[in-house]
Design a protein around this motif. Structure first.
Motif, mmCIF file in Angstrom:
data_model
loop_
_atom_site.group_PDB
_atom_site.id
_atom_site.type_symbol
_atom_site.label_atom_id
_atom_site.label_comp_id
_atom_site.label_asym_id
_atom_site.label_seq_id
_atom_site.Cartn_x
_atom_site.Cartn_y
_atom_site.Cartn_z
ATOM 1 N N PHE A 66 35.886 25.674 40.074
ATOM 2 C CA PHE A 66 36.862 26.552 40.714
ATOM 3 C C PHE A 66 37.730 27.232 39.658
ATOM 4 O O PHE A 66 37.880 28.461 39.651
ATOM 5 C CB PHE A 66 37.733 25.754 41.683
ATOM 6 N N LEU A 67 38.298 26.457 38.758
ATOM 7 C CA LEU A 67 39.184 27.019 37.727
ATOM 8 C C LEU A 67 38.416 27.908 36.754
ATOM 9 O O LEU A 67 38.944 28.918 36.278
ATOM 10 C CB LEU A 67 39.898 25.893 36.984
ATOM 11 N N ALA A 68 37.142 27.545 36.480
ATOM 12 C CA ALA A 68 36.340 28.364 35.567
ATOM 13 C C ALA A 68 36.010 29.720 36.164
ATOM 14 O O ALA A 68 35.761 30.688 35.426
ATOM 15 C CB ALA A 68 35.055 27.624 35.207
ATOM 16 N N SER A 73 37.272 36.665 37.519
ATOM 17 C CA SER A 73 37.303 37.125 38.910
ATOM 18 C C SER A 73 35.996 36.809 39.636
ATOM 19 O O SER A 73 35.404 37.666 40.308
ATOM 20 C CB SER A 73 37.581 38.628 38.974
ATOM 21 N N MET A 74 35.557 35.555 39.521
ATOM 22 C CA MET A 74 34.312 35.123 40.153
ATOM 23 C C MET A 74 34.565 34.101 41.261
ATOM 24 O O MET A 74 33.674 33.339 41.634
ATOM 25 C CB MET A 74 33.376 34.536 39.100
ATOM 26 N N LEU A 75 35.787 34.108 41.787
ATOM 27 C CA LEU A 75 36.108 33.161 42.842
ATOM 28 C C LEU A 75 35.248 33.391 44.082
ATOM 29 O O LEU A 75 34.815 32.437 44.732
ATOM 30 C CB LEU A 75 37.595 33.255 43.194
ATOM 31 N N ASP A 76 34.996 34.646 44.431
ATOM 32 C CA ASP A 76 34.124 34.940 45.573
ATOM 33 C C ASP A 76 32.752 34.307 45.388
ATOM 34 O O ASP A 76 32.186 33.737 46.328
ATOM 35 C CB ASP A 76 33.966 36.452 45.753
ATOM 36 N N ASP A 159 45.232 44.274 31.263
ATOM 37 C CA ASP A 159 44.212 45.304 31.453
ATOM 38 C C ASP A 159 42.988 45.063 30.552
ATOM 39 O O ASP A 159 42.447 45.980 29.939
ATOM 40 C CB ASP A 159 44.792 46.695 31.173
ATOM 41 N N ASP A 160 42.567 43.770 30.507
ATOM 42 C CA ASP A 160 41.423 43.415 29.662
ATOM 43 C C ASP A 160 40.286 42.793 30.478
ATOM 44 O O ASP A 160 39.409 42.107 29.929
ATOM 45 C CB ASP A 160 41.849 42.442 28.565
ATOM 46 N N SER A 161 40.314 43.029 31.789
ATOM 47 C CA SER A 161 39.295 42.512 32.720
ATOM 48 C C SER A 161 39.336 40.989 32.859
ATOM 49 O O SER A 161 38.396 40.392 33.392
ATOM 50 C CB SER A 161 37.883 42.950 32.294
ATOM 51 N N VAL A 162 40.386 40.392 32.381
ATOM 52 C CA VAL A 162 40.594 38.956 32.566
ATOM 53 C C VAL A 162 41.781 38.774 33.504
ATOM 54 O O VAL A 162 42.876 39.282 33.223
ATOM 55 C CB VAL A 162 40.863 38.238 31.216
#
Length: 201
Positions: A66-68, A73-76, A159-162
């Motif tokens: 979950f945390l990883a 933005s891969m929670l979905d 704004d670094d996609s993280v």
């Protein structure tokens, strides 16, 4: 007159014997039925406890994946496809309740996973008045759900996609802020994010 009374008394005695025998039989039968019901309730309690323990263990095991999933933005994706287990906890709880697990089936379901557990007791009814009861063992099953119950939004501060911070709003009224770089202890947030409960199945 005296002789007649003695004959009447002698005729009534077998009736009394039959009545007493019948009452004793009913008493033993009621005891056997009560014992069978108690064993059935015990098996159901063991199944409920085992299923809940398995679901709670599965929820604990969600911590690392979950945390990883948060920074990228891969929670979905995590909620749609992730491993579900926890059966080791089911075996332990069944053992503590004098029962044995006969089946433990994790069923992934996205944000609503299930674990179905079957158990059998260790004691037989063992009644002389119920045929086959010497080998009759109580069985039961239960299904627990691990349900994700929150909506969320994430913020990329640099704004670094993280994703730097997630804000969760949950059905129980709870609100959480989780920063993937320094997440809070899972024990504090897992019960807010994921509800564990039994369902009829």
């Amino acid at each position: 007159m005296i002789g007649r009374r003695r004959r009447d008394s002698g005729q009534a005695f077998p009736i009394y014997v039959v009545m007493v025998a019948g009452l004793l039989f009913l008493a033993v039968a009621f005891f056997a039925v009560g014992k069978a019901s108690a064993l059935r309730n015990g098996a159901q309690g063991a199944a409920d406890a085992a299923a809940l323990a398995a679901a709670q263990q599965a929820r604990e095991d969600f911590e690392a994946p979950f945390l990883a999933s948060l920074p990228e933005s891969m929670l979905d994706l995590f909620l749609k496809a992730h491993a579900v287990n926890g059966c080791s906890a089911a075996y332990q709880l069944a053992e503590a309740n004098q029962a044995d697990v006969t089946s433990c089936l994790p069923i992934p379901g996205g944000d609503r996973d299930r674990i179905k557990v079957g158990v059998k007791g260790r004691k037989t009814v063992d009644s002389s008045v119920i045929p086959g009861s010497k080998s009759k063992i109580a069985t039961a099953h239960a299904t627990a759900v691990i349900e994700f119950r929150c909506s969320w939004k994430s913020v990329d501060l640099n704004d670094d996609s993280v994703q730097d911070v997630y804000f969760f709003t949950c059905k129980n009224g709870g609100m959480l802020e989780i920063r993937p770089s320094s997440p809070p202890p899972w024990s504090q947030v897992s019960k807010i994010l994921f509800d564990v409960h039994l369902i009829d199945d």
